[in-house]
Scaffold this active site. Structure first.
Site, PDB file in Angstrom:
ATOM      1  N   GLU A   1      -8.584  18.701   3.771  1.00  0.00           N
ATOM      2  CA  GLU A   1      -8.046  18.226   5.202  1.00  0.00           C
ATOM      3  C   GLU A   1      -6.352  17.986   4.856  1.00  0.00           C
ATOM      4  OE1 GLU A   1      -9.216  15.946   2.966  1.00  0.00           O
ATOM      5  OE2 GLU A   1      -7.477  14.716   2.826  1.00  0.00           O
TER       6      GLU A   1
ATOM      7  N   SER B   1       7.151   7.823  -4.016  1.00  0.00           N
ATOM      8  CA  SER B   1       6.021   8.885  -3.931  1.00  0.00           C
ATOM      9  C   SER B   1       6.355  10.185  -3.606  1.00  0.00           C
ATOM     10  CB  SER B   1       5.139   8.197  -2.824  1.00  0.00           C
ATOM     11  OG  SER B   1       5.667   8.294  -1.467  1.00  0.00           O
TER      12      SER B   1
ATOM     13  N   LYS C   1       0.784  13.650  -4.990  1.00  0.00           N
ATOM     14  CA  LYS C   1      -0.458  14.135  -4.630  1.00  0.00           C
ATOM     15  C   LYS C   1      -1.115  15.360  -5.573  1.00  0.00           C
ATOM     16  CE  LYS C   1      -0.632  13.247   0.141  1.00  0.00           C
ATOM     17  NZ  LYS C   1       0.631  12.571   0.498  1.00  0.00           N
TER      18      LYS C   1
HETATM   19  C1  LIG Z   1       0.803  11.627   1.570  1.00  0.00           C
HETATM   20  C2  LIG Z   1       1.946  11.031   1.285  1.00  0.00           C
HETATM   21  C3  LIG Z   1       1.964   9.529   1.170  1.00  0.00           C
HETATM   22  C4  LIG Z   1       0.986   8.653   1.728  1.00  0.00           C
HETATM   23  O1  LIG Z   1      -0.605   8.729   1.256  1.00  0.00           O
HETATM   24  P1  LIG Z   1      -1.177   7.841   0.206  1.00  0.00           P
HETATM   25  O2  LIG Z   1      -2.322   8.160  -0.104  1.00  0.00           O
HETATM   26  O3  LIG Z   1      -1.010   6.371   0.944  1.00  0.00           O
HETATM   27  O4  LIG Z   1      -0.205   7.518  -0.847  1.00  0.00           O
HETATM   28  C5  LIG Z   1       3.196   8.648   0.804  1.00  0.00           C
HETATM   29  N1  LIG Z   1       4.139   9.293   0.667  1.00  0.00           N
HETATM   30  C6  LIG Z   1       4.198  10.563   0.471  1.00  0.00           C
HETATM   31  C7  LIG Z   1       5.516  11.309  -0.244  1.00  0.00           C
HETATM   32  C8  LIG Z   1       3.157  11.388   0.685  1.00  0.00           C
HETATM   33  O5  LIG Z   1       3.155  12.888   0.680  1.00  0.00           O
END
Ligand SMILES: *Cc1c(COP(=O)(O)O)cnc(C)c1O
Length: 395
Positions: free
Chosen positions: A106, A376, A84
Site C-alpha cells: 500500500e 526521517s 522506508k
Molecule cells: C512515511 C514517512 C513517515 C511516517 O511513517 P512512519 O512509519 O511513522 O515512520 C515519516 N517521515 C517520512 C519522511 C516518511 O516518508
C-alpha cells in the site's frame, strides 16, 4: 508478554483467510530472518545499495542559537530519500528467500510505494502498489517514479480513496495471491508479525545512532525526538534506547501531526487524541468518532496521515517510556524553513514535525545538552506544497 502483543496492544485481528500467510511469514522470519547469512546479505544491501550508515550531523548554526547541541540522524540521505528503504529491502530479501516472486504494498503519499518498487526491482520481484485514487492524483510524481521502477500502480476507488482504503485493498489482494506474493507492509503497525518485523528492520537507525553519539558527542544524549505516522522511523530510533536499562534516563519524544489546528479540521494524532480500537488487524490507538468509525486524518505532511499507530507505541505511551506530543502545520513549516535556511538541509515536512517540537520547547532543554532529531526524510518531495504556500502569501 503474549506473542504478538505489546502489553495489551497488537494481536492478529484478521479474517481467517489471512492467517495462513501471516503464520508462514512469522515462521520464515524466525528461521530465515535470524540467520547470519540473511543478516549479512541485508547489511550488504543497506551499505552498498542504499548508502548506510547514514551520518549523524551536528547543526552548528541552530545549536548556537538554541544553547544546546542539536544533532540530526540523516535518514534523508538513504536511497529514495527516507527511512522506508530499511524496511522494504529487509522484507523484499525475506520474500525472495521464501520463494515468493512478487510484492504487493500500500502507499499513501507514495514514499513507501517508491521504496517497495525500488527494492522489488533490485531483487528481481514483480511489484503491485495499491494507492487511494485521491492520492494517485495528489502524488503524481511518486506514481511516475513507481512506474519507472517497474511497479504496477492500482488506484483504489473505495472509501475515502486514501491510505486506509489502499491497505484494505492490498490485504484483499494478498489473500488471493499468497502463494506467490509477499505483502510488504509499510509501517510498524498491522497484524502480527508486521509490527515486530518492520521495527526490527528499522532499529538499524537507533543502533547506529547510539554508536555515533558515543563516538562523536556527549554521552548519553539528553533527548531523542522522532515524528510518528504509523510509527516505523520512531520505533526504529527509540527501541534500541528503550530496551537498554542503562539508557533509562534518555528522554524519548514521539511527535504526531495536529494538522492545521483549526476546529473541525482532522488531525493525525492517534496517540495523543485517539482511543483504543482495532484497525488493519491490530488493537492499538486510533482516531475514531463516538460510533467507532475511523476518522480521516489530515496533515500538511502526507506521510503522517494514518488514522492509527503501531501497537508498540501505544504500549510505550501506556508505560510512560515515550512521551507523545503534537505539532501543527504552521509549527512544522517554521521548523522546515529554520533547518533549510539555517543549516542547508531541506527536511521532509514529516521530519520537520520532530524538529519543530524541539524548537517549540527549547526553553525546557538545559544548556549544553545533546539532542538528537531523527530526520526521517528529505523535503524535495514537498517543494510543490511549499511553493503553493509561498504564492498564497504573496498574492
Ligand atoms: C512515511 C514517512 C513517515 C511516517 O511513517 P512512519 O512509519 O511513522 O515512520 C515519516 N517521515 C517520512 C519522511 C516518511 O516518508
Amino acid at each position: 508478554m503474549r506473542k504478538g502483543y505489546f502489553g495489551n496492544f497488537g494481536g492478529q485481528f484478521v479474517p481467517e483467510l489471512l492467517m495462513p500467510p501471516l503464520i508462514e511469514l512469522e515462521a520464515a522470519y524466525a528461521e530465515i530472518g535470524q540467520s547470519p547469512q540473511f543478516r549479512q546479505e541485508l547489511a550488504d544491501l543497506l551499505h552498498n545499495y542504499a548508502g548506510r550508515e547514514t551520518p549523524l550531523t551536528f547543526c552548528p548554526n541552530l545549536s548556537a542559537k538554541l544553547g544546546f547541541d542539536l544533532w540530526l540522524k540523516r535518514e534523508d540521505l538513504l536511497h529514495t530519500g527516507a527511512h522506508k528503504m530499511n524496511n522494504t529491502l529487509g522484507q523484499a530479501l525475506l520474500a525472495r528467500k521464501m520463494g515468493k516472486s512478487a510484492l504487493v504494498a500500500e502507499t499513501g503519499a507514495g514514499q513507501h510505494g517508491v521504496a517497495t518498487a525500488a527494492a522489488a526491482a533490485r531483487l528481481g520481484l514483480e511489484c503491485t502498489i495499491f494507492m487511494g485514487a485521491t492520492d494517485v492524483q495528489r502524488q503524481a510524481p511518486n506514481v511516475a517514479r513507481m512506474q519507472v521502477l517497474g511497479a504496477k500502480v492500482e488506484a483504489v476507488e473505495s472509501g475515502t480513496r486514501t491510505l486506509k482504503d489502499a491497505i484494505n485493498a492490498a490485504l484483499r489482494h494478498w489473500i488471493s495471491s499468497q502463494e506467490t506474493t509477499h505483502y510488504c507492509f509499510g509501517t510498524a503497525a498491522g497484524p502480527h508479525p508486521f509490527p515486530t518485523l518492520v521495527r526490527d528492520f528499522q532499529t538499524v537507525i537507533g543502533k547506529e545512532t547510539i554508536q555515533q553519539v558515543q563516538a562523536q558527542t556527549g554521552w548519553p544524549p539528553y533527548l531523542v525526538v522522532a515524528c510518528v505516522g504509523g510509527g516505523s522511523n520512531a520505533i526504529g530510533m527509540f527501541q534500541p534506547f528503550a530496551v537498554n536499562p542503562e539508557l533509562a534516563q534518555v528522554q524519548l519524544v514521539g511527535v504526531e501531526a495536529a494538522g492545521s489546528g483549526r476546529p473541525g479540521c482532522y488531525h493525525s494524532a492517534s496517540l495523543s487524541l485517539g482511543r483504543p480500537g482495532v484497525l488493519h488487524g491490530q488493537y492499538s490507538m486510533l482516531l475514531q468518532d463516538e460510533n467507532g468509525q475511523i476518522e480521516p486524518s489530515h496533515s500538511i505532511a502526507a506521510g503522517l496521515d494514518y488514522p492509527g499507530v503501531g501497537a508498540e507505541h501505544a504500549y510505550f505511551r501506556e508505560i510512560g517510556r515515550v512521551q507523545y506530543e503534537v505539532i501543527n502545520d504552521r509549527q512544522a513549516l517554521n521548523a522546515f524553513h529554520a533547518l533549510s535556511a539555517g543549516e542547508g538541509i531541506i527536511p521532509a515536512l514529516e521530519s520537520a514535525h520532530a524538529l519543530a517540537w524541539v524548537l517549540e520547547n527549547r526553553g525546557r532543554i538545559p544548556q549544553g545538552k545533546t539532542v538528537v532529531v531523527n530526520l526521517s526524510g528529505r523535503g524535495d518531495k514537498d517543494m510543490d506544497i511549499i511553493s503553493e504556500i509561498n504564492n498564497r502569501q504573496v498574492n
